[in-house]
Scaffold this motif. Sequence first.
Motif, PDB file in Angstrom:
ATOM      1  N   SER A   1      -3.533   1.442   4.977  1.00 48.47           N
ATOM      2  CA  SER A   1      -3.188   2.719   5.628  1.00 48.47           C
ATOM      3  C   SER A   1      -1.805   2.654   6.252  1.00 48.47           C
TER       4      SER A   1
ATOM      5  N   PRO B   1      -8.689   8.165   3.779  1.00 47.86           N
ATOM      6  CA  PRO B   1      -7.506   8.936   3.402  1.00 47.86           C
ATOM      7  C   PRO B   1      -7.892  10.153   2.560  1.00 47.86           C
TER       8      PRO B   1
ATOM      9  N   VAL C   1      -2.031   8.069  11.164  1.00 48.90           N
ATOM     10  CA  VAL C   1      -2.793   8.944  10.269  1.00 48.90           C
ATOM     11  C   VAL C   1      -3.146  10.274  10.923  1.00 48.90           C
TER      12      VAL C   1
ATOM     13  N   GLU D   1      -5.837   6.498  -2.737  1.00 52.46           N
ATOM     14  CA  GLU D   1      -5.813   5.613  -1.568  1.00 52.46           C
ATOM     15  C   GLU D   1      -7.188   5.010  -1.293  1.00 52.46           C
TER      16      GLU D   1
ATOM     17  N   ALA E   1      -2.240  13.072   8.691  1.00 51.88           N
ATOM     18  CA  ALA E   1      -2.259  12.732   7.267  1.00 51.88           C
ATOM     19  C   ALA E   1      -3.479  13.274   6.530  1.00 51.88           C
TER      20      ALA E   1
ATOM     21  N   ASP F   1       5.505   4.697   9.621  1.00 54.11           N
ATOM     22  CA  ASP F   1       6.512   5.463  10.344  1.00 54.11           C
ATOM     23  C   ASP F   1       7.184   4.477  11.290  1.00 54.11           C
TER      24      ASP F   1
ATOM     25  N   ASN G   1       0.785   2.857   3.443  1.00 52.88           N
ATOM     26  CA  ASN G   1       0.862   4.196   2.848  1.00 52.88           C
ATOM     27  C   ASN G   1       1.424   5.261   3.782  1.00 52.88           C
ATOM     28  N   HIS G   2       1.309   5.044   5.092  1.00 53.41           N
ATOM     29  CA  HIS G   2       1.723   6.082   6.040  1.00 53.41           C
ATOM     30  C   HIS G   2       2.686   5.548   7.100  1.00 53.41           C
TER      31      HIS G   2
END
Length: 134
Positions: free
Chosen positions: A27, A100, A90, A105, A93, A33, A30-31
């Motif tokens: 996770s 997800p 998330v 995912e 998201a 930041d 994939n996300h």
Amino acid sequence: MPLIRYLQNLSTGRTILWCYFIWWLLSIVNHFDGTPRIWLTSVGLSAIIGAALLISTQTPASGRWIWPDRWVTFRLFLMPFCVSSFSALVKSAGYLLIFPPTLRENATGASLIALFLLVVWSVKKTAHAAIGTP
């Protein structure tokens, strides 16, 4: 080999924790930041909650401070970090609970966990066969 020995002796509880970590890591990848605020907040929460968890694991009747194993202590601080960073990343998201929004995912996460469990099972099975236990 230390990794093989570690996997041979891996308890069910720690295997589950590794599965959680794999899900968290996927996770995060994939996300991701890079905003410092997310990570600093997660570190701060980890310090506060980890200290509370550490205190709560002490034996109150003895009145003595007994440090848990270093890996237990590490996990007591790591888990709040993972939870807070996961929830921050998330938040927008489209996750449903911890899942997800995309099949890709979810399938990737499930596949990585299944692969990890297969490796652990294989190592344990090989170790048991080598010493002749069921």
